[in-house]
Design a protein around this motif. Structure first.
Motif, PDB file in Angstrom:
ATOM      1  N   VAL A 131       0.841  -1.200   0.000  1.00 38.75           N
ATOM      2  CA  VAL A 131       0.000   0.000   0.000  1.00 38.75           C
ATOM      3  C   VAL A 131       0.874   1.247   0.000  1.00 38.75           C
ATOM      4  O   VAL A 131       0.623   2.205  -0.737  1.00 38.75           O
ATOM      5  CB  VAL A 131      -0.958   0.000   1.217  1.00 38.75           C
ATOM      6  CG1 VAL A 131      -1.648   1.347   1.386  1.00 38.75           C
ATOM      7  CG2 VAL A 131      -1.979  -1.123   1.079  1.00 38.75           C
ATOM      8  N   THR A 147      -5.789  -1.592   9.706  1.00 37.14           N
ATOM      9  CA  THR A 147      -4.890  -1.645   8.556  1.00 37.14           C
ATOM     10  C   THR A 147      -5.402  -0.644   7.538  1.00 37.14           C
ATOM     11  O   THR A 147      -6.565  -0.723   7.112  1.00 37.14           O
ATOM     12  CB  THR A 147      -4.840  -3.065   7.954  1.00 37.14           C
ATOM     13  OG1 THR A 147      -4.366  -3.967   8.963  1.00 37.14           O
ATOM     14  CG2 THR A 147      -3.911  -3.118   6.753  1.00 37.14           C
ATOM     15  N   THR A 179      -5.831   1.339   4.007  1.00 38.71           N
ATOM     16  CA  THR A 179      -5.887   0.956   2.599  1.00 38.71           C
ATOM     17  C   THR A 179      -5.375   2.094   1.726  1.00 38.71           C
ATOM     18  O   THR A 179      -5.320   3.261   2.150  1.00 38.71           O
ATOM     19  CB  THR A 179      -7.329   0.614   2.176  1.00 38.71           C
ATOM     20  OG1 THR A 179      -8.122   1.817   2.241  1.00 38.71           O
ATOM     21  CG2 THR A 179      -7.927  -0.472   3.059  1.00 38.71           C
TER      22      THR A 179
END
Length: 163
Positions: free
Chosen positions: A38, A140, A142
């Protein structure tokens, strides 16, 4: 009850082969993970948009701070952020405040400060333990979330790629 928390980063944003974790701790704790894949894609898109050098990393760091802190601001009386980008604290703080204000979160400037917090900090322990995958990150991030804070849509990115 409000808390004074320390914030630390493990796995620098500019180290694109490694994940990055930002964590706060001290009575309360929370962590966010930016996976290396990412991070690489985000940095690539931001470079295409004209961001470069230290500015690129400090703005992405401030954006990760935004996601780390935003949902618990009312419970945090003081936030002490480890000095990760020496001399760039004002830029980080300004970008963080801008993101918070745009999202409808009010915060007094004196609540956020920068200091060397050291390896004995519980925030450091949480960040490094999360980075080493001994515990799971609370959130987490994105690519869409990160780019969205820069006003960039992934759909626009994909459309450009096809041309």
């Amino acid at each position: 009850m409000t808390h004074i928390v320390e914030v630390d980063q493990s796995g620098k944003i500019e180290f694109t082969g490694d994940d990055t974790v930002l964590a706060y701790a001290n009575g309360k704790q929370f962590s966010v993970l930016i996976p290396a894949t990412v991070k690489r894609e985000c940095l690539l898109v931001l470079r295409e948009q004209g961001y470069s050098g230290d500015t690129l990393y400090t703005l992405l760091f401030a954006t990760a701070l935004f996601f780390l802190l935003k949902d618990d601001l009312s419970n945090l009386s003081r936030i002490v952020i480890d000095i990760e980008y020496t001399g760039r604290e004002a830029q980080i703080k300004q970008h963080l405040y801008s993101l918070l204000e745009r999202a409808g979160y009010g915060i007094e400037q004196e609540r956020v400060e920068f200091a060397l917090i050291g390896k004995q900090s519980s925030a450091h322990a949480l960040a490094i333990t999360t980075l080493r995958r001994r515990i799971k990150a609370d959130r987490t991030l994105t690519l869409e979330e990160l780019l969205g804070q820069f006003g960039i849509s992934r759909k626009v990115r994909r459309a450009k790629k096809r041309k």
